[in-house]
Scaffold this motif. Structure first.
Motif, PDB file in Angstrom:
ATOM      1  N   TYR A 102      -3.443   7.372  -3.171  1.00 35.96           N
ATOM      2  CA  TYR A 102      -3.244   6.001  -2.692  1.00 35.96           C
ATOM      3  C   TYR A 102      -3.238   5.021  -3.863  1.00 35.96           C
ATOM      4  O   TYR A 102      -3.965   5.191  -4.836  1.00 35.96           O
ATOM      5  CB  TYR A 102      -4.374   5.614  -1.742  1.00 35.96           C
ATOM      6  CG  TYR A 102      -4.322   6.291  -0.399  1.00 35.96           C
ATOM      7  CD1 TYR A 102      -3.245   6.095   0.462  1.00 35.96           C
ATOM      8  CD2 TYR A 102      -5.364   7.117   0.021  1.00 35.96           C
ATOM      9  CE1 TYR A 102      -3.202   6.703   1.698  1.00 35.96           C
ATOM     10  CE2 TYR A 102      -5.331   7.733   1.265  1.00 35.96           C
ATOM     11  CZ  TYR A 102      -4.246   7.522   2.107  1.00 35.96           C
ATOM     12  OH  TYR A 102      -4.212   8.124   3.331  1.00 35.96           O
ATOM     13  N   HIS A 103      -2.420   4.007  -3.722  1.00 38.75           N
ATOM     14  CA  HIS A 103      -2.416   2.938  -4.722  1.00 38.75           C
ATOM     15  C   HIS A 103      -1.839   1.661  -4.127  1.00 38.75           C
ATOM     16  O   HIS A 103      -1.257   1.682  -3.051  1.00 38.75           O
ATOM     17  CB  HIS A 103      -1.642   3.349  -5.978  1.00 38.75           C
ATOM     18  CG  HIS A 103      -0.238   3.772  -5.710  1.00 38.75           C
ATOM     19  ND1 HIS A 103       0.091   5.051  -5.310  1.00 38.75           N
ATOM     20  CD2 HIS A 103       0.930   3.091  -5.779  1.00 38.75           C
ATOM     21  CE1 HIS A 103       1.398   5.145  -5.145  1.00 38.75           C
ATOM     22  NE2 HIS A 103       1.942   3.963  -5.426  1.00 38.75           N
ATOM     23  N   ILE A 104      -2.017   0.587  -4.849  1.00 38.62           N
ATOM     24  CA  ILE A 104      -1.413  -0.691  -4.478  1.00 38.62           C
ATOM     25  C   ILE A 104      -0.261  -0.919  -5.441  1.00 38.62           C
ATOM     26  O   ILE A 104      -0.462  -1.069  -6.643  1.00 38.62           O
ATOM     27  CB  ILE A 104      -2.439  -1.845  -4.571  1.00 38.62           C
ATOM     28  CG1 ILE A 104      -3.631  -1.584  -3.642  1.00 38.62           C
ATOM     29  CG2 ILE A 104      -1.778  -3.173  -4.231  1.00 38.62           C
ATOM     30  CD1 ILE A 104      -4.798  -2.536  -3.842  1.00 38.62           C
ATOM     31  N   MET A 105       0.960  -0.866  -4.913  1.00 39.94           N
ATOM     32  CA  MET A 105       2.147  -1.006  -5.762  1.00 39.94           C
ATOM     33  C   MET A 105       2.396  -2.480  -6.021  1.00 39.94           C
ATOM     34  O   MET A 105       2.423  -3.284  -5.095  1.00 39.94           O
ATOM     35  CB  MET A 105       3.344  -0.412  -5.008  1.00 39.94           C
ATOM     36  CG  MET A 105       4.453   0.006  -5.896  1.00 39.94           C
ATOM     37  SD  MET A 105       4.068   1.661  -6.508  1.00 39.94           S
ATOM     38  CE  MET A 105       4.614   1.495  -8.167  1.00 39.94           C
ATOM     39  N   LEU A 106       2.573  -2.811  -7.282  1.00 36.01           N
ATOM     40  CA  LEU A 106       2.716  -4.206  -7.677  1.00 36.01           C
ATOM     41  C   LEU A 106       4.042  -4.394  -8.386  1.00 36.01           C
ATOM     42  O   LEU A 106       4.267  -3.831  -9.460  1.00 36.01           O
ATOM     43  CB  LEU A 106       1.569  -4.591  -8.618  1.00 36.01           C
ATOM     44  CG  LEU A 106       0.160  -4.404  -8.045  1.00 36.01           C
ATOM     45  CD1 LEU A 106      -0.859  -4.315  -9.166  1.00 36.01           C
ATOM     46  CD2 LEU A 106      -0.177  -5.540  -7.105  1.00 36.01           C
ATOM     47  N   LEU A 111       0.857  -1.180   0.000  1.00 31.61           N
ATOM     48  CA  LEU A 111       0.000   0.000   0.000  1.00 31.61           C
ATOM     49  C   LEU A 111       0.894   1.231   0.000  1.00 31.61           C
ATOM     50  O   LEU A 111       1.800   1.336   0.818  1.00 31.61           O
ATOM     51  CB  LEU A 111      -0.896   0.028   1.251  1.00 31.61           C
ATOM     52  CG  LEU A 111      -1.850  -1.147   1.460  1.00 31.61           C
ATOM     53  CD1 LEU A 111      -2.697  -0.911   2.711  1.00 31.61           C
ATOM     54  CD2 LEU A 111      -2.744  -1.361   0.246  1.00 31.61           C
ATOM     55  N   MET A 112       0.655   2.152  -0.930  1.00 35.06           N
ATOM     56  CA  MET A 112       1.498   3.339  -1.037  1.00 35.06           C
ATOM     57  C   MET A 112       0.649   4.575  -1.282  1.00 35.06           C
ATOM     58  O   MET A 112      -0.527   4.489  -1.632  1.00 35.06           O
ATOM     59  CB  MET A 112       2.509   3.184  -2.177  1.00 35.06           C
ATOM     60  CG  MET A 112       3.521   2.086  -1.956  1.00 35.06           C
ATOM     61  SD  MET A 112       4.884   2.185  -3.131  1.00 35.06           S
ATOM     62  CE  MET A 112       5.891   3.427  -2.356  1.00 35.06           C
ATOM     63  N   GLN A 113       1.288   5.713  -1.098  1.00 37.20           N
ATOM     64  CA  GLN A 113       0.637   6.990  -1.388  1.00 37.20           C
ATOM     65  C   GLN A 113       1.610   7.866  -2.165  1.00 37.20           C
ATOM     66  O   GLN A 113       2.760   8.037  -1.764  1.00 37.20           O
ATOM     67  CB  GLN A 113       0.231   7.687  -0.091  1.00 37.20           C
ATOM     68  CG  GLN A 113      -0.595   8.935  -0.322  1.00 37.20           C
ATOM     69  CD  GLN A 113      -1.013   9.595   0.978  1.00 37.20           C
ATOM     70  OE1 GLN A 113      -0.396   9.386   2.019  1.00 37.20           O
ATOM     71  NE2 GLN A 113      -2.051  10.397   0.927  1.00 37.20           N
ATOM     72  N   THR A 156       6.518  12.026  -5.113  1.00 39.01           N
ATOM     73  CA  THR A 156       7.218  10.960  -4.411  1.00 39.01           C
ATOM     74  C   THR A 156       6.192   9.962  -3.891  1.00 39.01           C
ATOM     75  O   THR A 156       5.005  10.267  -3.804  1.00 39.01           O
ATOM     76  CB  THR A 156       8.028  11.500  -3.214  1.00 39.01           C
ATOM     77  OG1 THR A 156       7.116  12.134  -2.316  1.00 39.01           O
ATOM     78  CG2 THR A 156       9.076  12.492  -3.658  1.00 39.01           C
ATOM     79  N   MET A 157       6.674   8.783  -3.541  1.00 41.84           N
ATOM     80  CA  MET A 157       5.776   7.761  -3.011  1.00 41.84           C
ATOM     81  C   MET A 157       6.245   7.329  -1.642  1.00 41.84           C
ATOM     82  O   MET A 157       7.439   7.184  -1.412  1.00 41.84           O
ATOM     83  CB  MET A 157       5.779   6.535  -3.915  1.00 41.84           C
ATOM     84  CG  MET A 157       5.098   6.741  -5.244  1.00 41.84           C
ATOM     85  SD  MET A 157       4.797   5.174  -6.052  1.00 41.84           S
ATOM     86  CE  MET A 157       6.445   4.591  -6.348  1.00 41.84           C
ATOM     87  N   VAL A 158       5.303   7.154  -0.746  1.00 35.47           N
ATOM     88  CA  VAL A 158       5.627   6.606   0.569  1.00 35.47           C
ATOM     89  C   VAL A 158       4.756   5.385   0.829  1.00 35.47           C
ATOM     90  O   VAL A 158       3.623   5.289   0.355  1.00 35.47           O
ATOM     91  CB  VAL A 158       5.415   7.642   1.705  1.00 35.47           C
ATOM     92  CG1 VAL A 158       6.415   8.772   1.603  1.00 35.47           C
ATOM     93  CG2 VAL A 158       3.988   8.169   1.700  1.00 35.47           C
TER      94      VAL A 158
END
Ligand SMILES: [Cu+2]
Length: 154
Positions: free
Chosen positions: A107-111, A74-76, A85-87
């Motif tokens: 928000y996203h789900i990093m794959l 899970l990232m933002q 940037t992503m955290v």
């Protein structure tokens, strides 16, 4: 002999129902617009969806997993000084009678680490894990890199 197959099917269905009941879906929660923005050359892809919570209590997404990717986080995305940037985030909340949007720029789900070759047009099965222990199985539609979202009208 004709009666044997329906009986067997009923038996297998009963087993399947029991297995599903072991990981209950969160009450009054549904997932809409589940899609993945596919990127070439095995770049990490991002999964997006809307968590719709029609219940009286907030729900908290705490993780996700997929048989198609080794690494699911899970990232933002955040904009800082014109730079995106992503955290990593520990959870994403959908308030009571509200929703949480996982969407480009947020928000996203990093794959990453695809286990099979994944291309636009595919479906990627995903399990969403909630703080209550409940899970939801959702198929994410894989869309091309230039997609802005699923082509649904609602
Ligand atoms: Cu990310």
């Amino acid at each position: 002999m004709r009666r044997g197959i329906p009986l067997l099917a009923g038996f297998l269905f009963a087993i399947g129902s029991t297995a599903i009941a072991a990981t209950p879906a969160p009450a009054n929660v549904r997932i809409e617009h589940a899609w993945i923005r596919w990127l070439p050359v095995n770049l990490p892809a991002a999964g997006y969806a809307v968590i719709v919570n029609d219940g009286d209590a907030p729900v908290r997404l705490v993780g996700s997993s997929s048989p198609d990717y080794r690494d699911v986080m899970l990232m933002q995305s955040r904009l800082a000084d014109q730079d995106s940037t992503m955290v990593k985030v520990t959870h994403i909340d959908a308030p009571a009678h509200g929703r949480a949007s996982l969407a480009p720029g947020g928000y996203h789900i990093m794959l990453s680490g695809p286990i099979r070759s994944i291309k636009p047009g595919d479906k990627v099965p995903m399990t969403l894990h909630f703080a209550s222990g409940a899970t939801l199985q959702v198929d994410f539609s894989v869309l091309p890199a230039n997609a802005v979202g699923p082509s649904t009208s609602d």
